[in-house]
Design an enzyme around this catalytic site. Structure first.
Site, short mmCIF file in Angstrom:
data_model
loop_
_atom_site.label_atom_id
_atom_site.label_comp_id
_atom_site.label_asym_id
_atom_site.label_seq_id
_atom_site.Cartn_x
_atom_site.Cartn_y
_atom_site.Cartn_z
N ARG A 23 -1.71 3.53 4.73
CA ARG A 23 -1.26 4.69 4.60
C ARG A 23 -1.53 5.12 6.21
NH1 ARG A 23 -0.08 3.08 0.73
NH2 ARG A 23 -0.04 4.02 -1.48
N GLY A 70 7.47 -7.82 -4.05
CA GLY A 70 8.49 -7.01 -4.62
C GLY A 70 9.58 -7.76 -5.45
N ASP A 82 0.11 -0.35 -7.71
CA ASP A 82 -1.36 -0.12 -8.54
C ASP A 82 -1.08 -0.72 -9.85
OD1 ASP A 82 -1.61 1.29 -6.47
OD2 ASP A 82 -0.61 3.21 -7.40
#
Ligand code: CKP
Ligand code: MG
Length: 312
Positions: free
Chosen positions: A167, A226, A257
């Site tokens: 992040r 992905g 998650d």
């Protein structure tokens, strides 16, 4: 406990309208945080999940506690702190391809977490300690606590599972890189995405990323790809799992998650690595079909019926 995790959970506000958030008049509120997203996923699948954290002694803190408890996660190690507020954040949907996250979490209650918040016995009796790269970004005391929790796990033979969850809005790149690599060195199982491999090692091929994490000491690396599924590499065994096809992605946030919850659930059920990674891909995909970070996480029945109805 099967899995224990430590980290910040916040109230998430999403405007009811798309476009620049400055014009939004109405917002819906939900509860979100990478670690509790994973713990809730595990609890919904019938595993014992426990959370260590701090929230403010305020209305949002109480709301988070009752929500996470209501989803079946043990919150007995979560403190309500006076003198600091519960963090909040906003998910601005400028357009379908442009989603922006705005945090209001600086100096939040969770950023006060420190080594003394760690109950050694609570970690020692669990099977897995789940760590993400968000917690050490919150403050220096959170970094100390993260390493302390990992030391307790190591001392007691508890497996450490790590999602780098970079992040960049929360900390400086250099400190992030150095800290995340130190965490990786102590981790048994690592779950990076390609962009995280790029950030940490400056390489973008999944096999190379896995190899570099192995060199740091990881026994298992699962690289999230992905729409291309996932690549796993463990004890002389490696392979690629195809993604589950989703007709319409409603909200991609939280997929990682859910992926971690699916993988840990598979390992706790003693599935072979290949099957555990397939469960990870399925749960991650299911999260993206629903608005919100945890609302799409399946229970056993939902998982089985989704698998039955998916084109193979
Ligand atoms: O990497 P993911 O999209 O799965 O993570 C989403 C979560 O904890 C979200 O719930 C948010 O609260 C956060 O990551 C964060 O702090 O950014
Ligand atoms: Mg992630």
């Amino acid at each position: 406990m099967d899995v224990v995790s430590v980290g910040e959970t916040m109230v998430l506000f999403t405007p009811e309208t798309t476009g620049q958030m400055r014009y939004a008049k109405q917002f819906s509120s939900r509860i979100a945080g990478a670690e509790t997203n994973t713990l809730i996923g595990l609890a919904k699948l019938g595993h014992q999940a426990g959370w260590i954290s701090r929230v403010g002694k305020d209305e949002f803190g109480s709301s988070i506690l009752s929500f996470v408890r209501g989803e079946g996660v043990d919150v007995s190690r979560v403190k309500q702190t006076t003198g600091a507020s519960t963090g909040i954040f906003f998910k601005e949907i400028v357009s379908e391809k442009n989603v922006r996250i705005h945090y209001y979490r600086k100096d939040s209650a969770a950023s006060l977490l420190a080594p003394q918040d760690i109950d050694e016995d609570y970690i020692a009796q669990s099977k897995y300690l789940y760590i993400t790269g968000i917690t050490p970004a919150l403050s220096e005391s959170c970094r100390d606590m993260t390493f302390y929790a990992m030391d307790v796990a190591k001392k007691n033979g508890v497996q450490i599972v790590f999602d780098p969850n970079v992040r960049r809005k929360l900390w400086d790149d250099e400190l992030a890189r150095k800290t995340l690599l130190r965490i990786a060195e102590k981790s048994d199982i690592i779950l990076p995405g390609i962009s995280e491999g790029e950030f940490l090692f400056n390489v973008n091929h999944h096999k190379e990323i896995a190899q570099l994490f192995h060199q740091l000491g990881a026994k298992v690396v699962v690289v999230k790809l992905g729409e291309q599924g996932a690549y796993y590499s463990a004890n002389n065994e490696s392979g690629h799992i195809e993604a589950v096809r989703i007709e319409h992605v409603v909200d991609p946030v939280g997929a990682g998650d859910g992926f971690a919850a699916g993988l840990l659930s598979g390992l706790l059920d003693d599935l072979e690595m290949k099957q555990a990674v397939a469960r990870a891909c399925t749960v991650g995909a299911m999260v993206t079909t629903v608005n919100g970070d945890v609302e799409g996480l399946p229970d056993r029945d939902a998982l089985e019926s989704f698998i039955r109805s998916s084109p193979s």
